[in-house]
Design a protein around this motif. Sequence first.
Motif, short mmCIF file in Angstrom:
data_model
loop_
_atom_site.label_atom_id
_atom_site.label_comp_id
_atom_site.label_asym_id
_atom_site.label_seq_id
_atom_site.Cartn_x
_atom_site.Cartn_y
_atom_site.Cartn_z
N LEU A 57 0.87 -1.04 0.03
CA LEU A 57 0.28 0.14 0.19
C LEU A 57 0.52 1.47 -0.01
O LEU A 57 0.42 2.20 -0.45
N MET A 81 0.13 -2.06 -7.20
CA MET A 81 -1.23 -3.15 -7.64
C MET A 81 -1.60 -4.29 -7.58
O MET A 81 -2.70 -5.47 -7.37
N ARG A 84 -1.24 -6.29 -5.13
CA ARG A 84 -2.10 -6.63 -3.43
C ARG A 84 -3.32 -7.60 -4.42
O ARG A 84 -3.65 -7.69 -3.41
N ARG A 85 -3.45 -7.42 -6.17
CA ARG A 85 -4.52 -8.57 -6.11
C ARG A 85 -3.44 -10.06 -4.77
O ARG A 85 -4.66 -10.62 -4.87
N ILE A 87 -2.69 -10.47 -2.30
CA ILE A 87 -2.54 -10.72 -1.09
C ILE A 87 -4.09 -10.27 -0.23
O ILE A 87 -4.90 -9.12 -1.20
N TYR A 89 -6.53 -9.04 3.14
CA TYR A 89 -6.38 -8.06 3.52
C TYR A 89 -8.28 -7.82 4.75
O TYR A 89 -8.69 -8.66 4.40
N PHE A 91 -9.30 -5.48 8.22
CA PHE A 91 -9.53 -4.68 8.41
C PHE A 91 -9.91 -4.26 10.03
O PHE A 91 -11.07 -5.03 9.85
N ASN A 95 -14.99 -2.73 6.48
CA ASN A 95 -15.19 -1.86 5.46
C ASN A 95 -16.24 -2.96 4.17
O ASN A 95 -15.71 -2.81 2.93
N VAL A 112 -11.25 -8.85 -9.29
CA VAL A 112 -9.80 -8.82 -9.81
C VAL A 112 -9.03 -9.47 -10.00
O VAL A 112 -8.26 -8.61 -11.33
N THR B 301 -11.35 -0.04 -0.02
CA THR B 301 -10.83 -0.82 0.49
C THR B 301 -10.32 -1.42 -1.09
O THR B 301 -9.74 -2.77 -0.98
N PHE B 302 -11.27 -1.35 -2.02
CA PHE B 302 -11.11 -1.88 -3.28
C PHE B 302 -9.21 -1.37 -3.94
O PHE B 302 -8.98 -2.50 -4.28
N LYS B 303 -9.06 -0.14 -3.28
CA LYS B 303 -7.66 0.04 -4.07
C LYS B 303 -7.10 -1.03 -3.37
O LYS B 303 -5.43 -1.26 -4.08
N ALA B 304 -6.91 -1.07 -2.03
CA ALA B 304 -6.40 -2.01 -1.47
C ALA B 304 -5.86 -3.68 -1.64
O ALA B 304 -5.29 -4.32 -2.29
N MET B 305 -7.37 -4.27 -2.39
CA MET B 305 -7.50 -5.21 -2.85
C MET B 305 -7.22 -5.19 -4.33
O MET B 305 -7.40 -6.70 -4.88
N GLY B 306 -6.04 -4.72 -4.89
CA GLY B 306 -5.92 -4.88 -6.22
C GLY B 306 -7.03 -3.85 -7.46
O GLY B 306 -6.55 -3.87 -8.38
N TYR B 307 -7.65 -2.93 -6.98
CA TYR B 307 -8.30 -2.54 -8.11
C TYR B 307 -7.33 -0.87 -8.22
O TYR B 307 -7.15 -0.39 -7.78
N GLY B 308 -7.04 -0.76 -9.72
CA GLY B 308 -7.29 0.73 -10.10
C GLY B 308 -8.28 1.42 -10.40
O GLY B 308 -9.17 1.87 -9.94
N PHE B 311 -10.82 1.43 -12.55
CA PHE B 311 -11.90 0.55 -11.96
C PHE B 311 -13.32 1.62 -11.20
O PHE B 311 -14.49 2.19 -11.90
#
Lengths: 245, 388
Positions: A57, A81, A84-85, A87, A89, A91, A95, A112, B301-308, B311
């Motif tokens: 991150l 990015m 991250r796909r 991994i 997460y 929280f 969320n 994704v 959260t979506f960004k953390a999950m790998g969405y750009g 999206f």
Amino acid sequence: MNSVIAIEKLNHYFGTGQLRKQVLSGIDLTIDRGEIILMTGPSGSGKTTLLTLMGALRSGQEGRLQILGEELRGANDRKRMMVRRQIGYIFQAHNLHGSLTALQNVRMGLEVHPQFSVTEMKARSAQMLEQVGLADRINYYPSDLSGGQKQRVAIARALVSRPKIILADEPTAALDSKSGREVVELMQKLAKDQGCTILMVTHDNRILDIADRIVHMEDGHLQPQAPSPQAPSPETHPPEIRKMR
Amino acid sequence: MFNLFQRRTPLGWLQLSHQKGKLLVALSGIAFADVLIFMQMGFQDALYDSSVRSHQILNADAVIFSPQALNFGNLATIPRRRLLQAQDVVGVESAHPMYINNVVWRNPQTRKETAIRVIGFEPDFLAINLPDVKEHLDRTKLPDTYLFDKNSRGTYGEAIKKINAGEKVTTEVDRKTITLAGTFSIGSSFGTDGHLITSDQNFLRLFPRRPAQNVSLGMLKLSPGADADRVVAQLRQHLPNDTLVMTKTEFIEFEKGYWQRNTSIGFIFSIGVFMGIIVGIVVVYQVLSTDVNAHMAEYATFKAMGYGNGFLLAVIFEEALILAMLGFVPGMAGALGLYTLARNGTGLPIFMTVTRAATVLMMTIVLCLISGTIATRKLQSADPADIF
């Protein structure tokens, strides 16, 4: 290669110029596949910063930061990015997206990854929710679920794509002791089934026994041996304080 | 591509439809902006269309009139002998005079004074090509007898009923009593509230100071098969330069051009349209930016999950497009209702056209996309590192 996380002499700073403050100094940490590591330490000690660095991150600034074989020091947005796909997460707050049902929320964890078809995504998400014990709640919106149920949906979302690493930041902080325990045991079981590595930041002394290894963070330094669960150190804040943050 | 679309969870739609109340407010905002734009465009076109309604039913292939003419209600005059001269040109079959004047008359029903336009022409020539005029034109051969425009703006309902029932309806123009003996329909325009038709003789009796040799408009009928443009070109050479010659189409453009150039109507309505667009942009921006703020943690959260970022941008633009499409429907319905209301209330020819509907739909989509673009600036600040 067996280690999924390899960190050597990692330094990290916040701010620039006069305000530049070192938050991590000389971190060395290697985590092998399938290990469950708990990280403890007072607030402000740099745990979350380390977690966000390992979770791709943030980009690393100094030292070696290798996650799943990718060097993340100075990594660009796109590279991070992609890492991250792989991994998952979890929280402190769940969320979850309020406009999506439990099933749709879990499905977002698969979307994704281009390799899954629509039917596959549905089947896997439903199966995952079944595994966390929410088979009868798959079409519920988060607002209709209890705190523990929401956290279990969040776990299903993190695990549905079978990530190689799970990063969790106080997943039990907002839960009562019984559901907290359940949630952690669920994570442990699912992770063992999938052979994935878990790194969990926690203050919750009641769950320290699930760890293969406990590390302690203090003022940006990592101490390999944490105080034993039976005698918690005086610096460790009780979970109540964190909740109020 | 389609596969990709099908695979995707329609997040924008789910986000919007999850909060029905908010969605309704947003849609009514867009509908309001659309109605505003539709009304402005409708009135603008109606003005131009209404001002040429009497041109379109003129029974002429070409016209001659004074270069001092401003518009149909203020044509000035040309000498009548220009009409005879015009008939010298090959291709011109006949030429007929028309007299036009705006007067104040007494409304036969309310007895209040109001403005009306009087048109006079030879009753043997159907200068205004309307079935009702054709039917009743003979009556104008009687002294001081007129036909009345039943679509005139004002309170005329009972008077019209009486005329159509064959009762004698009289009123006053300039202390002269006139009789209304029939009706036809042209309708009001921005230039006049309504029309009266009569014979040239009656017209000249009503305006005794106006000599018969000063005509307002010369109406030319061309021989069958004659090329209007060529004949008009020859007429321009043949007639002295105190006369303008135009084909009927040119005459219509001349009138529209007058209203476009010499009034601020176009400018005013353009401002109205612009205001509508601004209202729309502000409403949609409010909706979208509130939505982005409310979902900041989820987006991070979506960004953390790998969405750009792409999206998340797609989600916002999806919302913008949905709002545009859904908001357009009630906007269009509202505009249709108000058009009917305005048409009945003012007698203006205000109609929905496919072109205008398509234009407004495009504008709505564009304005929603503009709002979406502004709203997405905040998205960049959705930092997944902050939610830990």
